[in-house]
Design an enzyme around this catalytic site. Structure first.
Site, PDB file in Angstrom:
ATOM      1  N   HIS A  57       0.609  -1.221  -0.422  1.00  0.00           N
ATOM      2  CA  HIS A  57       0.137   0.208   0.042  1.00  0.00           C
ATOM      3  C   HIS A  57       0.806   1.473   0.018  1.00  0.00           C
ATOM      4  CE1 HIS A  57      -4.252  -1.748   1.754  1.00  0.00           C
ATOM      5  NE2 HIS A  57      -3.320  -2.018   0.664  1.00  0.00           N
ATOM      6  N   TYR A 185      -8.792   5.273   7.685  1.00  0.00           N
ATOM      7  CA  TYR A 185      -9.141   5.337   9.483  1.00  0.00           C
ATOM      8  C   TYR A 185     -10.311   6.369   9.479  1.00  0.00           C
ATOM      9  CZ  TYR A 185      -4.489   2.759  10.376  1.00  0.00           C
ATOM     10  OH  TYR A 185      -3.624   2.485  10.901  1.00  0.00           O
ATOM     11  N   PRO A 277      -3.366   0.388  19.439  1.00  0.00           N
ATOM     12  CA  PRO A 277      -2.792  -0.287  17.774  1.00  0.00           C
ATOM     13  C   PRO A 277      -3.643  -0.134  16.557  1.00  0.00           C
ATOM     14  CG  PRO A 277      -5.734  -1.195  18.764  1.00  0.00           C
ATOM     15  CD  PRO A 277      -4.827  -0.403  19.520  1.00  0.00           C
ATOM     16  N   LYS A 281       1.932  -0.436  15.302  1.00  0.00           N
ATOM     17  CA  LYS A 281       3.067  -0.491  15.584  1.00  0.00           C
ATOM     18  C   LYS A 281       3.817  -1.373  16.463  1.00  0.00           C
ATOM     19  CE  LYS A 281       4.638   3.050  13.678  1.00  0.00           C
ATOM     20  NZ  LYS A 281       4.312   2.679  12.405  1.00  0.00           N
ATOM     21  N   TYR A 369       4.538   6.870  10.224  1.00  0.00           N
ATOM     22  CA  TYR A 369       3.226   5.768   9.713  1.00  0.00           C
ATOM     23  C   TYR A 369       4.061   4.182   9.116  1.00  0.00           C
ATOM     24  CZ  TYR A 369      -0.842   3.697   8.354  1.00  0.00           C
ATOM     25  OH  TYR A 369      -1.927   2.009   8.457  1.00  0.00           O
TER      26      TYR A 369
HETATM   27  C1  DHB Z   1      -4.787  -3.147  11.189  1.00  0.00           C
HETATM   28  C2  DHB Z   1      -4.492  -3.542  12.406  1.00  0.00           C
HETATM   29  C3  DHB Z   1      -4.189  -1.926  12.356  1.00  0.00           C
HETATM   30  O1  DHB Z   1      -3.849  -1.723  13.727  1.00  0.00           O
HETATM   31  C4  DHB Z   1      -3.924  -0.817  11.981  1.00  0.00           C
HETATM   32  O2  DHB Z   1      -3.942   0.187  12.507  1.00  0.00           O
HETATM   33  C5  DHB Z   1      -4.430  -0.828  10.934  1.00  0.00           C
HETATM   34  C6  DHB Z   1      -4.554  -2.038   9.730  1.00  0.00           C
HETATM   35  C7  DHB Z   1      -4.849  -4.302  10.668  1.00  0.00           C
HETATM   36  O3  DHB Z   1      -5.135  -5.528  11.245  1.00  0.00           O
HETATM   37  O4  DHB Z   1      -5.248  -5.241   9.448  1.00  0.00           O
END
Ligand code: DHB
Length: 376
Positions: A57, A185, A277, A281, A369
């Site tokens: 991506h 997001y 999450p 990271k 990121y």
């Molecule tokens: C996923 C999990 C995340 O915490 C995130 O920021 C982006 C993707 C995932 O599990 O695909």
């Protein structure tokens, strides 16, 4: 990964795991690999499946105030990410260690650590009803936030930093084609949502929920109406529905144990630090810890020097604190806090408008990121 890196340097290790191989290879976790993690997997000869089955991506979308705005990671930083599930990385790593005839002990219990302040510490554990002991040069605790290793560092030399969040993430796996080419997001008055992917046929989605809620309270219909409400667009774009085959709820916290070493014990990954999450990271930080450790062990065995190992906590914590700040910031900007005043809501919206309108602000987000933010 550490065991594999050490093997490449001719250093022996034994991996002791309380769960079974099947359990660790099937536990659903996050799925985003930073550029550095992707590069490392390739360098150590384990990137083939990730390149074939993962999805590269070059950007993601932020959704707020009824619109969507792209963060172009590649244009802003020159780097990308790969969406490839963490348990797939684990399969690749375990496969490599097994084919190199490494000693991997799965399904052990009653593990205890001894002599950590001597030059020959030991680990005792029970396997198949039999007590075993390994005497070694070093112990690395990669046993997660609930493991035994962290508590082996005396509280008098350790400082714990923690922040709890008053919400969790409800996660689902869905049999459906991707809703979107890239991750979304979303900040919404009803709460955060995230649209991610796993493969052309399986999608991963999350939405903010009460951490004490239970998956039984959420019928498929209720889940879809919540996701539609939070992520669908006025132009007619909708989240693609499908058969939901897994549901789970995770709590969220930020946590750092400083220091991350004591005598001959070193902590890596969740044993020493937890991130919420948002920003994905977790696995990337764990990989970064063991890269630093592998260098330290190389210096110890090749040159007989302790310098890198002695500085392990200090070196690793710089990157960890950067990721702690980034994950806290993303979490704070995108989630609904029950006690947020109208003023705080406007602060979130203004911040989102800024990071999507200003190239400088977008670059700050993007370099964090992809895992390339500078630290002193
Ligand atoms: C996923 C999990 C995340 O915490 C995130 O920021 C982006 C993707 C995932 O599990 O695909």
């Amino acid at each position: 990964m550490l065991s594999h890196l050490l093997h490449m340097q001719g250093i022996d290790s034994v991996v002791i795991e309380s769960r079974t191989r099947e359990q660790i290879e099937s536990t659903i976790r996050a799925g985003v690999l930073e550029q550095g993690t992707m590069d490392l997997l390739h360098e150590v000869g384990l990137g083939q499946r990730m390149a074939a089955e993962g999805a590269l991506h070059t950007g993601f979308d932020l959704s707020f105030n009824g619109g969507r705005h792209r963060i172009d990671l590649k244009a802003l930083t020159g780097h990308s990410i790969t969406v490839y599930a963490q348990h797939e990385v684990i399969k690749d790593l375990v496969g490599a260690r097994v084919s190199a005839n490494a000693q991997l002990e799965f399904g052990v219990s009653d593990t205890s650590l001894h002599g950590l302040d001597t030059e020959s510490p030991s680990i005792r554990y029970v396997k198949n009803g039999e007590v075993r002991e390994i005497v070694c040069d070093f112990v690395v605790g990669c046993d997660g936030s609930q493991g035994i290793s962290r508590s082996a560092i005396p509280e008098s030399v350790r400082m714990d930093y923690q922040r709890l969040y008053p919400f969790g993430w409800f996660g689902i796996l869905v049999e459906a084609p991707p809703s979107s080419d890239e991750l979304i997001y979303a900040r919404h008055e009803r709460g955060f949502a995230l649209i991610s992917t796993r493969s052309p046929n399986v999608q991963r989605m999350y939405f903010q929920c009460d951490p004490k809620d239970s998956v039984e309270n959420w019928s498929d219909d209720r889940i879809w109406s919540e996701l539609h409400a939070r992520v669908d667009q006025a132009d007619g774009w909708k989240v693609t529905e499908g058969k939901i085959f897994q549901k789970n709820i995770v709590g969220m916290r930020s946590f750092v144990s400083s220091v991350m070493q004591h005598g001959r014990l070193y902590l890596a990954g969740d044993a020493a630090h937890i991130v919420p999450p948002t920003g994905a990271k977790g696995i990337n930080l764990a990989i970064n810890d063991v890269l630093i450790l592998a260098e330290g062990f190389k210096q110890f065995y090749r040159e007989g020097k302790n310098e890198s190992l002695d500085r392990y906590s200090e070196t690793a914590l710089k990157r960890i604190w950067r990721a702690e700040h980034f994950s806290w910031w993303m979490t704070s900007m995108l989630h609904q806090f029950d006690d947020a005043s109208p003023f705080q809501q406007q602060m979130q919206l203004s911040e989102l408008a800024y990071v999507t309108a200003s190239r400088a602000a977008a670059t700050a987000l993007a370099e964090n990121y992809v895992g390339k933010a500078a630290v002193h």
